[in-house]
Scaffold this active site. Sequence first.
Site, mmCIF file in Angstrom:
data_model
loop_
_atom_site.group_PDB
_atom_site.id
_atom_site.type_symbol
_atom_site.label_atom_id
_atom_site.label_comp_id
_atom_site.label_asym_id
_atom_site.label_seq_id
_atom_site.Cartn_x
_atom_site.Cartn_y
_atom_site.Cartn_z
ATOM 1 N N LYS A 49 61.651 4.109 3.014
ATOM 2 C CA LYS A 49 62.681 5.026 2.524
ATOM 3 C C LYS A 49 62.037 6.090 1.624
ATOM 4 C CE LYS A 49 67.052 4.713 -0.005
ATOM 5 N NZ LYS A 49 68.092 3.792 -0.466
ATOM 6 N N GLU A 53 52.176 -0.738 -0.759
ATOM 7 C CA GLU A 53 51.775 -1.613 0.352
ATOM 8 C C GLU A 53 51.852 -0.869 1.684
ATOM 9 O OE1 GLU A 53 53.927 -2.313 -2.012
ATOM 10 O OE2 GLU A 53 53.869 -4.431 -2.617
ATOM 11 N N GLY A 73 67.894 -0.309 0.782
ATOM 12 C CA GLY A 73 66.810 -0.883 1.581
ATOM 13 C C GLY A 73 67.200 -2.182 2.275
ATOM 14 N N ARG A 74 67.766 -3.124 1.513
ATOM 15 C CA ARG A 74 68.069 -4.439 2.097
ATOM 16 C C ARG A 74 69.324 -4.423 2.956
ATOM 17 N NH1 ARG A 74 68.260 -4.080 -3.177
ATOM 18 N NH2 ARG A 74 70.160 -4.470 -4.369
ATOM 19 N N GLU A 117 68.090 -10.159 -4.455
ATOM 20 C CA GLU A 117 67.828 -8.827 -4.998
ATOM 21 C C GLU A 117 69.155 -8.145 -5.363
ATOM 22 O OE1 GLU A 117 64.040 -6.428 -3.969
ATOM 23 O OE2 GLU A 117 65.627 -5.525 -2.780
ATOM 24 N N HIS A 163 62.949 -33.470 7.826
ATOM 25 C CA HIS A 163 61.756 -34.297 7.646
ATOM 26 C C HIS A 163 60.952 -33.835 6.437
ATOM 27 C CE1 HIS A 163 62.443 -36.273 11.532
ATOM 28 N NE2 HIS A 163 63.049 -35.124 11.776
ATOM 29 N N LYS A 174 55.438 -3.594 -10.514
ATOM 30 C CA LYS A 174 54.821 -2.510 -9.738
ATOM 31 C C LYS A 174 54.030 -1.584 -10.650
ATOM 32 C CE LYS A 174 58.199 -1.381 -6.140
ATOM 33 N NZ LYS A 174 59.095 -0.316 -5.701
#
Length: 560
Positions: free
Chosen positions: A217, A223, A278-279, A364, A395, A523
């Site tokens: 965005k 990253e 974003g999410r 978030e 398990h 950040k």
Amino acid sequence: MRTRTGYSPALMRTLTDSPAWHSLKQHAEALRPISLRQLFEKNPDRFEQLSLRHEDLLVDFSKHRITPETLQLLCALARQEQLETWRDRMFGGEPINSTEHRAVLHVALRNRSERAICVGDRDVMPDVRRVLEQMRTFSEQVRSGKLLGFTGQRFRSVVNIGIGGSDLGPHMVCEALAPYQNEAFRPHFVSNVDGAHLHETLASLDPATTLFVVASKTFTTQETMTNAASARDWLVRHLGSESAVASHFVAVSTNHAAVQAFGISAERTFEFWDWVGGRYSLWSAIGLPISLALGWDSFEQLLAGAHALDEHFRAAPLETNLPVILGLVGIWYRNFLGASSYAVLPYDQHLHRFPAYLQQADMESNGKRVRRDGEAVDYATGPVLWGEPGTNGQHAFYQLLHQGTEMVPADFLAAAEPHHPLTKHHVKLLANFLAQPAALAFGRTLEEARAELTKAGLSESEIEGLAPHKVFPGNRPSTSIVYRKLTPYTLGKLIALYEHKIFVQGVIWSINSFDQWGVELGKQLAQRIIPELDASHDPVSHDASTRRLILYLRQLRGSG
Ligand code: G6Q
């Protein structure tokens, strides 16, 4: 006096002091000693009264420590907190993301109706349709082989380079809908700045047939920009020309200037807007890897499913509104019965990324400690969300779910029909999907444990030693979610169900579910540390622990 965020302190009262909250607290005390066994014995209509359907989607709330009265009181809380008004404000394009002064309109991205959706006085739907058309054309050209790579070969792979909201959604959807993928064209996702992620992904790919989508965005994320630059170097190195970048890279971003500076033209840029969080962005051009990997029809079906759930959320009364009830039941456990975590357990291997996706969406959005007005909350907000597909989890961590000291409300999900032909497997999967919630809810008493051990022929002293360990206290709540088959349409509905559930909870807690200031500080510190890892001066400006860790890493890396 009105504050900058538009809320008047004079009118404010605390949630925990409100009438609806008090009623729920009293109700919780009254209900606390009553077990799910007793609730089922007392009311044979629980399933009918406490389950909801939307098309083929069935959501069973009856294995919760609630009664129909609990739901009435929770709906009263929702009305008190003006949930319907907030919902209409979201759909109406008001800037409900108050700290960023933005509208929250992921619902516009999948609006399949003719209804206009406005931000201010501008209808956003023409822009939404224009970008969808651009995505459709591009995806079809790539998939059909009309659009070729730099050396004239067909594209066989797409690598999405993005992180967080620009990765988790499309990645989860491509995995969930893997049966709709075409063998000849495969999606890959690189998110981590750990070079291992890009390096190992590229190792199996042919540069001449690989398309890159740089999804960001902001187009500034450390990253993503680092991975994109290294991917570009890899491509240029192998194809021998800078000009190859134009044919092999596309961008999805709101930052046109930065995209151009990277070397991606306007025609190869897919736009989205600041009112898409974003999410919540997989429905926008961030979903490009989905339409590339699954085809346009599947992407449209995904949008259509989400839209159907949006219409339900917008119009259904609170009492029969799926995301509203899912959200309110979550509030019940978090705020009135003290649960601090929440598990999502899909009995659906294709949904193996769903818990990770929801972890971001939920944590978030609602992992906040101040209200919209900036005051600290005096109640718990978003729980820790986690999960793994069943039956694997059985398990591993289910031991704690059944016999640990924590109560973890859980959502169990399953499809009636699989995509594969191994029907015997599916019957076993479904049997487990049914057995676990029942075991959690009804448990096994000491008498039952003793009786079983007696039947197995154990001696009296052996029974006394073992029986307490074989007790399952039960009374552990869960929601069961069943659908016919995990199609793109159904997945769209499921995602929208959880998105709106998160919204509902954010409204009750009076928090802004649509900002994420909590990711900033780390950040900023990382930016400061980058040059210090290779420098020789003493990084004295850090705390003693960070400073010594930097020095030790320098020593191990041979630069200190
Ligand atoms: C999501 C968050 C966050 C964001 C990533 C990537 O709601 O804002 O996860 O999506 O930090 O950001 P960019 O898309 O700007 O690279």
